[in-house]
Design a protein around this motif. Structure first.
Motif, PDB file in Angstrom:
ATOM      1  N   LEU A 108       0.858  -1.177   0.000  1.00 48.19           N
ATOM      2  CA  LEU A 108       0.000   0.000   0.000  1.00 48.19           C
ATOM      3  C   LEU A 108       0.896   1.229   0.000  1.00 48.19           C
ATOM      4  O   LEU A 108       1.909   1.268   0.706  1.00 48.19           O
ATOM      5  N   LEU A 109       0.534   2.212  -0.812  1.00 45.52           N
ATOM      6  CA  LEU A 109       1.344   3.426  -0.980  1.00 45.52           C
ATOM      7  C   LEU A 109       0.598   4.630  -0.424  1.00 45.52           C
ATOM      8  O   LEU A 109      -0.603   4.790  -0.670  1.00 45.52           O
ATOM      9  N   TYR A 110       1.339   5.502   0.291  1.00 44.40           N
ATOM     10  CA  TYR A 110       0.757   6.725   0.853  1.00 44.40           C
ATOM     11  C   TYR A 110       1.243   7.902   0.033  1.00 44.40           C
ATOM     12  O   TYR A 110       2.424   8.270   0.092  1.00 44.40           O
ATOM     13  N   LYS A 111       0.350   8.458  -0.769  1.00 41.80           N
ATOM     14  CA  LYS A 111       0.726   9.571  -1.645  1.00 41.80           C
ATOM     15  C   LYS A 111      -0.513  10.361  -2.040  1.00 41.80           C
ATOM     16  O   LYS A 111      -1.627   9.951  -1.767  1.00 41.80           O
ATOM     17  N   ARG A 112      -0.269  11.487  -2.678  1.00 41.66           N
ATOM     18  CA  ARG A 112      -1.364  12.283  -3.216  1.00 41.66           C
ATOM     19  C   ARG A 112      -1.747  11.698  -4.576  1.00 41.66           C
ATOM     20  O   ARG A 112      -0.889  11.583  -5.453  1.00 41.66           O
ATOM     21  N   PRO A 113      -2.993  11.317  -4.752  1.00 37.54           N
ATOM     22  CA  PRO A 113      -3.397  10.627  -5.976  1.00 37.54           C
ATOM     23  C   PRO A 113      -3.119  11.401  -7.266  1.00 37.54           C
ATOM     24  O   PRO A 113      -2.859  10.796  -8.301  1.00 37.54           O
ATOM     25  N   TRP A 114      -3.141  12.712  -7.228  1.00 38.44           N
ATOM     26  CA  TRP A 114      -2.938  13.496  -8.440  1.00 38.44           C
ATOM     27  C   TRP A 114      -1.453  13.693  -8.784  1.00 38.44           C
ATOM     28  O   TRP A 114      -1.119  14.118  -9.875  1.00 38.44           O
ATOM     29  N   GLU A 115      -0.563  13.370  -7.873  1.00 45.09           N
ATOM     30  CA  GLU A 115       0.870  13.493  -8.122  1.00 45.09           C
ATOM     31  C   GLU A 115       1.419  12.160  -8.625  1.00 45.09           C
ATOM     32  O   GLU A 115       2.098  11.428  -7.919  1.00 45.09           O
ATOM     33  N   LYS A 116       1.107  11.856  -9.874  1.00 48.69           N
ATOM     34  CA  LYS A 116       1.448  10.554 -10.469  1.00 48.69           C
ATOM     35  C   LYS A 116       2.958  10.284 -10.495  1.00 48.69           C
ATOM     36  O   LYS A 116       3.390   9.168 -10.264  1.00 48.69           O
ATOM     37  N   ALA A 117       3.759  11.292 -10.775  1.00 52.50           N
ATOM     38  CA  ALA A 117       5.208  11.093 -10.923  1.00 52.50           C
ATOM     39  C   ALA A 117       5.954  11.113  -9.587  1.00 52.50           C
ATOM     40  O   ALA A 117       7.118  10.714  -9.523  1.00 52.50           O
ATOM     41  N   GLU A 118       5.305  11.571  -8.530  1.00 49.97           N
ATOM     42  CA  GLU A 118       5.971  11.671  -7.222  1.00 49.97           C
ATOM     43  C   GLU A 118       6.029  10.312  -6.524  1.00 49.97           C
ATOM     44  O   GLU A 118       5.124   9.504  -6.639  1.00 49.97           O
ATOM     45  N   ARG A 119       7.112  10.115  -5.791  1.00 49.38           N
ATOM     46  CA  ARG A 119       7.243   8.891  -4.995  1.00 49.38           C
ATOM     47  C   ARG A 119       6.310   8.975  -3.788  1.00 49.38           C
ATOM     48  O   ARG A 119       6.055  10.060  -3.270  1.00 49.38           O
ATOM     49  N   PRO A 120       5.854   7.827  -3.306  1.00 49.38           N
ATOM     50  CA  PRO A 120       5.030   7.855  -2.089  1.00 49.38           C
ATOM     51  C   PRO A 120       5.861   8.301  -0.892  1.00 49.38           C
ATOM     52  O   PRO A 120       7.069   8.067  -0.847  1.00 49.38           O
ATOM     53  N   VAL A 121       5.213   8.943   0.078  1.00 55.41           N
ATOM     54  CA  VAL A 121       5.919   9.368   1.285  1.00 55.41           C
ATOM     55  C   VAL A 121       6.020   8.224   2.294  1.00 55.41           C
ATOM     56  O   VAL A 121       6.799   8.298   3.242  1.00 55.41           O
ATOM     57  N   ASP A 122       5.228   7.169   2.075  1.00 55.37           N
ATOM     58  CA  ASP A 122       5.299   5.998   2.936  1.00 55.37           C
ATOM     59  C   ASP A 122       4.823   4.779   2.144  1.00 55.37           C
ATOM     60  O   ASP A 122       4.025   4.908   1.214  1.00 55.37           O
ATOM     61  N   VAL A 123       5.329   3.626   2.506  1.00 55.30           N
ATOM     62  CA  VAL A 123       4.937   2.369   1.877  1.00 55.30           C
ATOM     63  C   VAL A 123       4.741   1.345   2.995  1.00 55.30           C
ATOM     64  O   VAL A 123       5.578   1.237   3.891  1.00 55.30           O
ATOM     65  N   ALA A 124       3.639   0.641   2.938  1.00 55.26           N
ATOM     66  CA  ALA A 124       3.385  -0.441   3.897  1.00 55.26           C
ATOM     67  C   ALA A 124       3.377  -1.746   3.117  1.00 55.26           C
ATOM     68  O   ALA A 124       2.646  -1.882   2.136  1.00 55.26           O
ATOM     69  N   VAL A 125       4.216  -2.688   3.538  1.00 54.74           N
ATOM     70  CA  VAL A 125       4.327  -3.980   2.848  1.00 54.74           C
ATOM     71  C   VAL A 125       4.091  -5.093   3.868  1.00 54.74           C
ATOM     72  O   VAL A 125       4.717  -5.107   4.929  1.00 54.74           O
ATOM     73  N   PHE A 126       3.210  -6.017   3.516  1.00 56.58           N
ATOM     74  CA  PHE A 126       2.884  -7.153   4.390  1.00 56.58           C
ATOM     75  C   PHE A 126       3.048  -8.444   3.601  1.00 56.58           C
ATOM     76  O   PHE A 126       2.599  -8.544   2.457  1.00 56.58           O
ATOM     77  N   ASP A 127       3.712  -9.433   4.195  1.00 57.06           N
ATOM     78  CA  ASP A 127       3.846 -10.756   3.595  1.00 57.06           C
ATOM     79  C   ASP A 127       2.642 -11.588   3.977  1.00 57.06           C
ATOM     80  O   ASP A 127       2.453 -11.903   5.160  1.00 57.06           O
ATOM     81  N   VAL A 128       1.819 -11.940   2.982  1.00 59.25           N
ATOM     82  CA  VAL A 128       0.579 -12.657   3.230  1.00 59.25           C
ATOM     83  C   VAL A 128       0.637 -14.034   2.593  1.00 59.25           C
ATOM     84  O   VAL A 128       1.065 -14.173   1.450  1.00 59.25           O
ATOM     85  N   LYS A 129       0.186 -15.035   3.347  1.00 64.44           N
ATOM     86  CA  LYS A 129       0.084 -16.391   2.823  1.00 64.44           C
ATOM     87  C   LYS A 129      -1.322 -16.889   3.082  1.00 64.44           C
ATOM     88  O   LYS A 129      -1.823 -16.776   4.212  1.00 64.44           O
ATOM     89  N   VAL A 130      -1.952 -17.425   2.042  1.00 63.82           N
ATOM     90  CA  VAL A 130      -3.309 -17.979   2.164  1.00 63.82           C
ATOM     91  C   VAL A 130      -3.220 -19.483   1.975  1.00 63.82           C
ATOM     92  O   VAL A 130      -2.624 -19.963   1.020  1.00 63.82           O
ATOM     93  N   HIS A 131      -3.831 -20.208   2.906  1.00 67.97           N
ATOM     94  CA  HIS A 131      -3.843 -21.688   2.849  1.00 67.97           C
ATOM     95  C   HIS A 131      -5.128 -22.169   2.224  1.00 67.97           C
ATOM     96  O   HIS A 131      -6.172 -21.635   2.376  1.00 67.97           O
TER      97      HIS A 131
END
Length: 131
Positions: A108-131
């Protein structure tokens, strides 16, 4: 005879509903990003992230073609409890359903939706496994 039929019907309904029990949802925050998240197919995952929409920033999620998770509706926002404070932050929560077995890095990326070329100011990454 009637009571025997009733008992058989009750037994059939009980047998059919034995698999109806649903697992409780798994709830995670950024503090859980380093831990593996394990889900059963059909189980819900709630991802709660700090957010402040008054700044224009929002969390975004884009599913891959073979995603094991399905986003359930739009994310919800809950303001932090503080009386009379304008522009305070809160929590943005995404709800996902585990739809297929496998592994995935949920990003998931934290950014302003209209700033397409800008990098996100935060990124949340979760390792998910489904059985």
């Amino acid at each position: 005879m009637r009571s025997g039929r009733g008992i058989g019907l009750v037994a059939l309904v009980a047998l059919l509903c034995a698999g109806c029990a649903t697992l409780p949802p798994v709830r995670v925050t950024p503090a859980d990003a380093k831990k593996p998240i394990e889900l059963a197919k059909g189980q819900d995952l709630y991802v709660a992230l700090p957010s402040n929409p008054s700044t224009g920033y929002r969390w975004t999620y884009h599913a891959g073609k073979q995603s094991i998770l399905q986003l359930s509706g739009e994310p919800t926002y809950s303001a932090a409890p503080a009386e009379g404070v304008v522009g305070r932050g809160g929590t943005e929560t995404f709800q996902f359903r585990a739809v297929a077995p496998g592994s995935e890095k949920l990003r998931l990326l934290y950014k302003r939706p209209w700033e397409k070329a800008e990098r996100p100011v935060d990124v949340a990454v979760f390792d998910v496994k489904v059985h």
